[in-house]
Design a protein around this motif. Sequence first.
Motif, PDB file in Angstrom:
ATOM      1  N   ASP A  56      94.990  -7.996  81.234  1.00 57.89           N
ATOM      2  CA  ASP A  56      96.241  -8.193  81.984  1.00 57.89           C
ATOM      3  C   ASP A  56      97.911  -8.271  80.295  1.00 57.89           C
ATOM      4  OD1 ASP A  56      96.114 -10.428  82.133  1.00 57.89           O
ATOM      5  OD2 ASP A  56      97.262 -10.558  83.769  1.00 57.89           O
ATOM      6  N   ARG A  63     100.310  -4.452  83.444  1.00 59.26           N
ATOM      7  CA  ARG A  63     100.386  -5.749  84.247  1.00 59.26           C
ATOM      8  C   ARG A  63     101.972  -6.759  83.944  1.00 59.26           C
ATOM      9  NH1 ARG A  63      94.574  -4.418  84.045  1.00 59.26           N
ATOM     10  NH2 ARG A  63      94.549  -3.927  86.051  1.00 59.26           N
ATOM     11  N   PRO A 255     101.522 -14.920  85.093  1.00 54.62           N
ATOM     12  CA  PRO A 255     101.130 -13.674  85.756  1.00 54.62           C
ATOM     13  C   PRO A 255     100.806 -13.958  87.484  1.00 54.62           C
ATOM     14  CG  PRO A 255     100.011 -13.455  83.784  1.00 54.62           C
ATOM     15  CD  PRO A 255     100.861 -14.966  83.523  1.00 54.62           C
ATOM     16  N   GLU A 256     100.859 -13.411  88.664  1.00 57.60           N
ATOM     17  CA  GLU A 256     101.384 -14.125  89.931  1.00 57.60           C
ATOM     18  C   GLU A 256      99.456 -14.529  90.335  1.00 57.60           C
ATOM     19  OE1 GLU A 256     102.373 -10.937  92.547  1.00 57.60           O
ATOM     20  OE2 GLU A 256     102.996  -9.341  91.357  1.00 57.60           O
ATOM     21  N   ASP A 257      98.971 -14.258  89.645  1.00 53.14           N
ATOM     22  CA  ASP A 257      97.258 -14.767  89.909  1.00 53.14           C
ATOM     23  C   ASP A 257      97.689 -16.612  89.388  1.00 53.14           C
ATOM     24  OD1 ASP A 257      96.692 -13.945  86.590  1.00 53.14           O
ATOM     25  OD2 ASP A 257      95.266 -15.961  87.036  1.00 53.14           O
ATOM     26  N   HIS A 310      92.202 -18.480  82.723  1.00 57.07           N
ATOM     27  CA  HIS A 310      92.885 -18.768  84.155  1.00 57.07           C
ATOM     28  C   HIS A 310      93.823 -20.253  83.757  1.00 57.07           C
ATOM     29  CE1 HIS A 310      89.637 -21.948  85.003  1.00 57.07           C
ATOM     30  NE2 HIS A 310      88.995 -21.066  84.546  1.00 57.07           N
ATOM     31  N   HIS A 323      86.529 -15.210  88.776  1.00 57.98           N
ATOM     32  CA  HIS A 323      88.331 -14.669  88.783  1.00 57.98           C
ATOM     33  C   HIS A 323      88.357 -13.264  88.589  1.00 57.98           C
ATOM     34  CE1 HIS A 323      88.408 -17.990  91.494  1.00 57.98           C
ATOM     35  NE2 HIS A 323      88.808 -17.738  91.797  1.00 57.98           N
ATOM     36  N   SER A 325      91.151 -12.988  86.304  1.00 50.87           N
ATOM     37  CA  SER A 325      91.361 -13.903  85.071  1.00 50.87           C
ATOM     38  C   SER A 325      90.125 -14.496  83.972  1.00 50.87           C
ATOM     39  CB  SER A 325      92.341 -15.258  85.409  1.00 50.87           C
ATOM     40  OG  SER A 325      92.083 -15.875  86.134  1.00 50.87           O
ATOM     41  N   HIS A 441      94.877 -10.827  93.416  1.00 49.56           N
ATOM     42  CA  HIS A 441      94.758 -12.271  92.126  1.00 49.56           C
ATOM     43  C   HIS A 441      94.502 -12.920  92.291  1.00 49.56           C
ATOM     44  CE1 HIS A 441      98.287  -9.707  90.928  1.00 49.56           C
ATOM     45  NE2 HIS A 441      99.436  -9.979  91.752  1.00 49.56           N
TER      46      HIS A 441
END
Length: 484
Positions: A56, A63, A255-257, A310, A323, A325, A441
């Motif tokens: 992303d 994104r 990033p939202e995650d 992440h 995940h 990420s 996410h």
Amino acid sequence: MSETIQSRRSFFKGTMAAAVAAAVPASAEAQKKGAAPSSAKKPNIILYLADQFRADFVGANGRNASTRTPNIDALASRGKNFTHAVTNQPVCAPARSVLLTSRYATETGVWHNGLVLDKSLPTLASELRKAGYTSNLIGKWHLALGNPKAGGDPGPVKAEDRGGFLDLWEGANALEHTTHPYEGTIWDQNNQPISFKDQYRVDFLTDRAERFLRQKQEKPFFLFISQLEPHQQNDMQRPVAPKGAAARFANSTAPEDLRALPGTWQDQLPDYYGCIEAIDSSVGRIRRILEEENLADNTIFVFFSDHGCHFMTRNQEYKRSTHNSSIRVPLIIDGPGFHGTQQIPELVGLVDLAPTLMEAAGIPAPSTWKGHSFLPLVNDFEARQKWPNQQLIQISESMTGRAIRTPDWTYCVADLSGSTKEPAATTYHEYQFYDQRADPHELVNLAGRKEYRAKADELREQLKKLLAAAGETEPEIVPAKLYP
């Protein structure tokens, strides 16, 4: 053999045969449609790997408003952007072993970092050399023990441990141990040192790639440019951007995650963004050199990563989780067989990249390879409809785990004993379960929730089939009794 696996193999056998049969001397129209090039003129192949680069953080993936990747975006505008590519083992050495051998990490000898690639396995480098290519590497290797320097840092790599890269070799086994962002050493094919100082590492390795590309090439070439950035500098436990770059990204998008979770992102994102910017500039420079040397039209250029990042939000380090990420990677390909803007959303894995490049070059892949060419996905609606759209993820080091990723779900099982001393476990427990449609996410773990029991059972059986196809013994998978 199960009906599912047999049908999958039958489909690929048919589609690959059809694609190879179509690889007649390439006309402009054939190139426009993405057909494989003529065998009379083999395309050069460049793999450009940016270590630990999140998918992303490519602007073309739309994104992240703070990303500055104009050169990578331009690559995507010319070629094929595989928007849902994943790594089959989200850690450096195992991912590279999967990439180069088209086998799973439990089959390559490198199921965690620090192990040596099985020398009996054919690699992309060795197979291309057999077909008349030179195979060349610049940068990080990470698939050999090397000859330890004083202090134990793995540095030079013996020729027999280079996985078929037997022409130009300018690398280090673990670049993060033999270099820092502005100084360090790699070694040539005779294990003589090549050192740099007061130059950013990305730019130094790009200089070495330019030196190679400016030389007259008598044969088609395969060049693996293996950068370390934006991976963290290990002894500093952080990514390090070029001087002054981090300040430009001081208030960039998170990033939202990451936003909802504790980790290192609050402090490290500005440097990560700066590293991304440096990688993008390097990609642009390589592309300009190809144009200036009249190599661009006959060179397949692949930009990708070995895994994501992440920032310690999911475990105690940067990856090694199931995940997005961690497992989602950028994968953009331009050149013969991949011309023309196209976003391809089907799930593809690093295990599939080597057979894809072999088919694009008109060379048969070894029958022992486990991945499948995704070249049929290029501008072929029927092939896209039939694509299996599932990938096996193996996890080591942070835990011993397995996962299946589909377009809609991630289903992960783990050895809850915490042991990471063996490549696989005989018993796993359901551990993580995410709905990619409702929760991209991955903030809500559905493992153990009774309303998802039927879907979990279905994915458990699919995972077992993938494990069998990867050569693993079928494990016991214990359903989750509780949920977080």
